[in-house]
Design a protein around this motif. Structure first.
Motif, PDB file in Angstrom:
ATOM      1  N   VAL B  12       0.860  -1.169   0.000  1.00 27.41           N
ATOM      2  CA  VAL B  12       0.000   0.000   0.000  1.00 27.41           C
ATOM      3  C   VAL B  12       0.903   1.228   0.000  1.00 27.41           C
ATOM      4  CG1 VAL B  12      -1.817   1.268   1.186  1.00 27.41           C
ATOM      5  CG2 VAL B  12      -1.792  -1.239   1.269  1.00 27.41           C
ATOM      6  N   THR B  13       0.648   2.139  -0.909  1.00 26.18           N
ATOM      7  CA  THR B  13       1.496   3.313  -1.013  1.00 26.18           C
ATOM      8  C   THR B  13       0.639   4.544  -1.278  1.00 26.18           C
ATOM      9  OG1 THR B  13       3.500   4.195  -2.070  1.00 26.18           O
ATOM     10  CG2 THR B  13       1.885   3.165  -3.505  1.00 26.18           C
ATOM     11  N   GLU B  14       1.247   5.677  -1.074  1.00 27.11           N
ATOM     12  CA  GLU B  14       0.543   6.927  -1.343  1.00 27.11           C
ATOM     13  C   GLU B  14       0.832   7.390  -2.766  1.00 27.11           C
ATOM     14  OE1 GLU B  14       0.567   8.764   3.191  1.00 27.11           O
ATOM     15  OE2 GLU B  14       1.870   9.594   1.652  1.00 27.11           O
ATOM     16  N   LYS B  15      -0.121   8.032  -3.335  1.00 24.24           N
ATOM     17  CA  LYS B  15       0.049   8.589  -4.674  1.00 24.24           C
ATOM     18  C   LYS B  15       1.299   9.451  -4.726  1.00 24.24           C
ATOM     19  CE  LYS B  15      -2.313  11.766  -7.839  1.00 24.24           C
ATOM     20  NZ  LYS B  15      -3.533  12.595  -8.040  1.00 24.24           N
ATOM     21  N   GLY B  16       2.085   9.247  -5.792  1.00 25.19           N
ATOM     22  CA  GLY B  16       3.292  10.033  -5.981  1.00 25.19           C
ATOM     23  C   GLY B  16       4.558   9.358  -5.495  1.00 25.19           C
ATOM     24  N   LYS B  17       4.403   8.313  -4.679  1.00 28.50           N
ATOM     25  CA  LYS B  17       5.581   7.602  -4.192  1.00 28.50           C
ATOM     26  C   LYS B  17       6.051   6.571  -5.224  1.00 28.50           C
ATOM     27  CE  LYS B  17       5.821   9.364   0.012  1.00 28.50           C
ATOM     28  NZ  LYS B  17       5.393   8.624   1.211  1.00 28.50           N
ATOM     29  N   ASP B  18       7.318   6.174  -5.104  1.00 28.42           N
ATOM     30  CA  ASP B  18       7.858   5.125  -5.971  1.00 28.42           C
ATOM     31  C   ASP B  18       7.739   3.775  -5.270  1.00 28.42           C
ATOM     32  OD1 ASP B  18      10.771   7.071  -7.135  1.00 28.42           O
ATOM     33  OD2 ASP B  18       8.609   7.324  -7.455  1.00 28.42           O
ATOM     34  N   VAL B  19       7.548   2.716  -6.057  1.00 32.11           N
ATOM     35  CA  VAL B  19       7.506   1.366  -5.479  1.00 32.11           C
ATOM     36  C   VAL B  19       8.382   0.430  -6.306  1.00 32.11           C
ATOM     37  CG1 VAL B  19       5.208   1.591  -4.456  1.00 32.11           C
ATOM     38  CG2 VAL B  19       5.434   0.702  -6.778  1.00 32.11           C
ATOM     39  N   GLU B  20       8.889  -0.598  -5.613  1.00 31.56           N
ATOM     40  CA  GLU B  20       9.661  -1.643  -6.283  1.00 31.56           C
ATOM     41  C   GLU B  20       9.047  -2.989  -5.952  1.00 31.56           C
ATOM     42  OE1 GLU B  20      14.233   0.088  -6.614  1.00 31.56           O
ATOM     43  OE2 GLU B  20      13.782  -1.610  -5.295  1.00 31.56           O
ATOM     44  N   LEU B  21       8.824  -3.770  -6.989  1.00 30.01           N
ATOM     45  CA  LEU B  21       8.274  -5.105  -6.824  1.00 30.01           C
ATOM     46  C   LEU B  21       9.322  -6.108  -7.298  1.00 30.01           C
ATOM     47  CD1 LEU B  21       4.751  -4.397  -8.400  1.00 30.01           C
ATOM     48  CD2 LEU B  21       5.528  -3.943  -6.069  1.00 30.01           C
ATOM     49  N   ARG B  22       9.433  -7.204  -6.558  1.00 32.30           N
ATOM     50  CA  ARG B  22      10.506  -8.145  -6.837  1.00 32.30           C
ATOM     51  C   ARG B  22       9.960  -9.489  -7.309  1.00 32.30           C
ATOM     52  NH1 ARG B  22      15.967  -9.581  -4.458  1.00 32.30           N
ATOM     53  NH2 ARG B  22      16.045 -11.862  -4.543  1.00 32.30           N
ATOM     54  N   CYS B  23      10.714 -10.123  -8.201  1.00 34.47           N
ATOM     55  CA  CYS B  23      10.335 -11.443  -8.701  1.00 34.47           C
ATOM     56  C   CYS B  23      11.566 -12.343  -8.712  1.00 34.47           C
ATOM     57  CB  CYS B  23       9.756 -11.348 -10.112  1.00 34.47           C
ATOM     58  SG  CYS B  23       9.500 -12.954 -10.914  1.00 34.47           S
ATOM     59  N   ASP B  24      11.405 -13.528  -8.120  1.00 30.05           N
ATOM     60  CA  ASP B  24      12.437 -14.570  -8.195  1.00 30.05           C
ATOM     61  C   ASP B  24      11.903 -15.691  -9.070  1.00 30.05           C
ATOM     62  OD1 ASP B  24      13.084 -13.342  -5.282  1.00 30.05           O
ATOM     63  OD2 ASP B  24      14.856 -14.299  -6.147  1.00 30.05           O
ATOM     64  N   PRO B  25      12.428 -15.850 -10.271  1.00 30.12           N
ATOM     65  CA  PRO B  25      11.886 -16.872 -11.169  1.00 30.12           C
ATOM     66  C   PRO B  25      12.327 -18.267 -10.762  1.00 30.12           C
ATOM     67  CG  PRO B  25      13.806 -15.870 -12.155  1.00 30.12           C
ATOM     68  CD  PRO B  25      13.562 -15.133 -10.858  1.00 30.12           C
ATOM     69  N   ILE B  26      11.770 -19.253 -11.442  1.00 31.43           N
ATOM     70  CA  ILE B  26      12.206 -20.629 -11.217  1.00 31.43           C
ATOM     71  C   ILE B  26      13.651 -20.752 -11.674  1.00 31.43           C
ATOM     72  CG2 ILE B  26      11.844 -23.008 -11.984  1.00 31.43           C
ATOM     73  CD1 ILE B  26       8.833 -22.338 -12.135  1.00 31.43           C
ATOM     74  N   SER B  27      14.456 -21.427 -10.863  1.00 29.03           N
ATOM     75  CA  SER B  27      15.872 -21.562 -11.173  1.00 29.03           C
ATOM     76  C   SER B  27      16.072 -22.208 -12.533  1.00 29.03           C
ATOM     77  CB  SER B  27      16.546 -22.417 -10.096  1.00 29.03           C
ATOM     78  OG  SER B  27      17.903 -22.601 -10.396  1.00 29.03           O
ATOM     79  N   GLY B  28      16.914 -21.573 -13.338  1.00 30.33           N
ATOM     80  CA  GLY B  28      17.204 -22.106 -14.660  1.00 30.33           C
ATOM     81  C   GLY B  28      16.307 -21.578 -15.760  1.00 30.33           C
ATOM     82  N   HIS B  29      15.218 -20.916 -15.396  1.00 29.85           N
ATOM     83  CA  HIS B  29      14.346 -20.340 -16.422  1.00 29.85           C
ATOM     84  C   HIS B  29      14.990 -19.090 -17.012  1.00 29.85           C
ATOM     85  CE1 HIS B  29      10.177 -22.256 -15.456  1.00 29.85           C
ATOM     86  NE2 HIS B  29      11.104 -23.141 -15.759  1.00 29.85           N
ATOM     87  N   THR B  30      15.063 -19.058 -18.332  1.00 31.57           N
ATOM     88  CA  THR B  30      15.709 -17.918 -18.990  1.00 31.57           C
ATOM     89  C   THR B  30      14.734 -16.807 -19.339  1.00 31.57           C
ATOM     90  OG1 THR B  30      15.450 -18.992 -21.126  1.00 31.57           O
ATOM     91  CG2 THR B  30      17.516 -19.386 -19.949  1.00 31.57           C
ATOM     92  N   ARG B 112      -0.087  -7.469  -4.732  1.00 29.55           N
ATOM     93  CA  ARG B 112      -1.253  -6.581  -4.829  1.00 29.55           C
ATOM     94  C   ARG B 112      -0.825  -5.171  -4.440  1.00 29.55           C
ATOM     95  NH1 ARG B 112      -6.548  -7.119  -5.289  1.00 29.55           N
ATOM     96  NH2 ARG B 112      -6.397  -9.386  -5.108  1.00 29.55           N
ATOM     97  N   LEU B 113      -0.872  -4.273  -5.408  1.00 24.35           N
ATOM     98  CA  LEU B 113      -0.479  -2.881  -5.164  1.00 24.35           C
ATOM     99  C   LEU B 113      -1.719  -2.013  -5.041  1.00 24.35           C
ATOM    100  CD1 LEU B 113       1.666  -0.594  -5.067  1.00 24.35           C
ATOM    101  CD2 LEU B 113       1.435  -0.438  -7.556  1.00 24.35           C
ATOM    102  N   THR B 114      -1.784  -1.277  -3.959  1.00 20.23           N
ATOM    103  CA  THR B 114      -2.866  -0.322  -3.748  1.00 20.23           C
ATOM    104  C   THR B 114      -2.272   1.064  -3.586  1.00 20.23           C
ATOM    105  OG1 THR B 114      -4.173  -2.002  -2.600  1.00 20.23           O
ATOM    106  CG2 THR B 114      -4.852   0.298  -2.320  1.00 20.23           C
ATOM    107  N   VAL B 115      -2.706   1.971  -4.456  1.00 20.19           N
ATOM    108  CA  VAL B 115      -2.226   3.353  -4.405  1.00 20.19           C
ATOM    109  C   VAL B 115      -3.359   4.214  -3.868  1.00 20.19           C
ATOM    110  CG1 VAL B 115      -1.252   5.274  -5.698  1.00 20.19           C
ATOM    111  CG2 VAL B 115      -0.721   2.920  -6.369  1.00 20.19           C
ATOM    112  N   LEU B 116      -3.103   4.816  -2.709  1.00 26.91           N
ATOM    113  CA  LEU B 116      -4.148   5.620  -2.070  1.00 26.91           C
ATOM    114  C   LEU B 116      -4.175   7.047  -2.592  1.00 26.91           C
ATOM    115  CD1 LEU B 116      -3.604   4.400   1.592  1.00 26.91           C
ATOM    116  CD2 LEU B 116      -5.260   3.554  -0.089  1.00 26.91           C
TER     117      LEU B 116
END
Lengths: 116, 116
Positions: B12-30, B112-116
């Motif tokens: 949950v973030t406020e309008k105007g702020k920056d966000v970073e979302l992270r993904c760890d894929p399955i090992s070996g997937h290109t 789930r990103l919610t921007v207030l």
């Protein structure tokens, strides 16, 4: 422009009966189609796929039918079970010589409820 | 084996702020993909990484969105100056071969990103 359409937002089927989920597409460059199943708070999981060179693919209780001339595909679940209750997404992708090879284009999903 | 993981699960973030979302894929997937699902919509393609090739950014909705993939594994999706219309579930998927039609994409549980 919705290139993959699932016109039924929801479907209710009795346990043991057949569930038929439909999907229409408009892009004739699509040559591969997939069905994904999604439970709440989880990512979609792959269910079954079909290449455009086939008109039917079967895997256990799940069968996908493709009608290229009508640009229509359907997923049949027989017999339906309560655990099949989920949202089902139809997805499509194109061949390497198109602009759609590297991504899936999804429909909006159909919520299936299998009742006892 | 371990599937695709994403963090955080909720943001949950406020309008105007920056966000970073992270993904760890399955090992070996290109191949690695980012999608988002807004309320009542299907999954919308955002960006695709395949090995060391230049990413396909054709789905990014504006220049406020960017993504990188370090070392061919972990990916970060960054949204700058968030807007309320950015609220959605952001899904990451990986595949063992980029765009190969016979190989499905495996999805993470989403953020789930919610921007207030």
């Amino acid at each position: 422009d919705q290139q993959v359409k699932q016109n039924s937002p929801s479907l209710s089927v009795q346990e043991g009966r057949i569930s038929i989920l439909n999907c229409d597409y408009t892009n004739s460059m699509f040559d591969y189609f997939l069905w994904y199943k999604k439970y709440p708070a989880e990512g979609p999981t792959f269910l079954i796929s079909i290449s455009s060179i086939k008109d039917k693919n079967e895997d256990g209780r799940f069968t996908v039918f493709l009608n290229k001339s009508a640009k229509h595909l359907s997923l049949h679940i027989v017999p339906s079970q309560p655990g099949d209750s989920a949202v089902y997404f139809c997805a499509a992708k194109g061949g390497w010589n198109t602009g759609t090879a590297s991504k899936l284009t999804f429909g909006t999903g159909t919520r299936l409820q299998v009742t006892l | 084996g371990a599937g695709v993981s994403q963090s955080p699960s909720n943001k949950v973030t406020e309008k105007g702020k920056d966000v970073e979302l992270r993904c760890d894929p399955i090992s070996g997937h290109t191949a690695l993909y980012w999608y988002r699902q807004s309320l009542g919509q299907g999954l919308e393609f955002l960006i695709y990484f395949q090995g060391n090739s230049a990413p396909d950014k054709s789905g990014l909705p504006s220049d406020r969105f960017s993504a990188e993939r370090t070392g061919g594994s972990v990916s970060t999706l960054t949204i700058q100056r968030t807007q309320q219309e950015d609220s959605a579930v952001y899904l990451c998927a990986s595949g063992s071969s980029g765009g190969a039609a016979h190989l499905p994409q495996y999805f993470g549980p989403g953020t789930r990103l919610t921007v207030l």
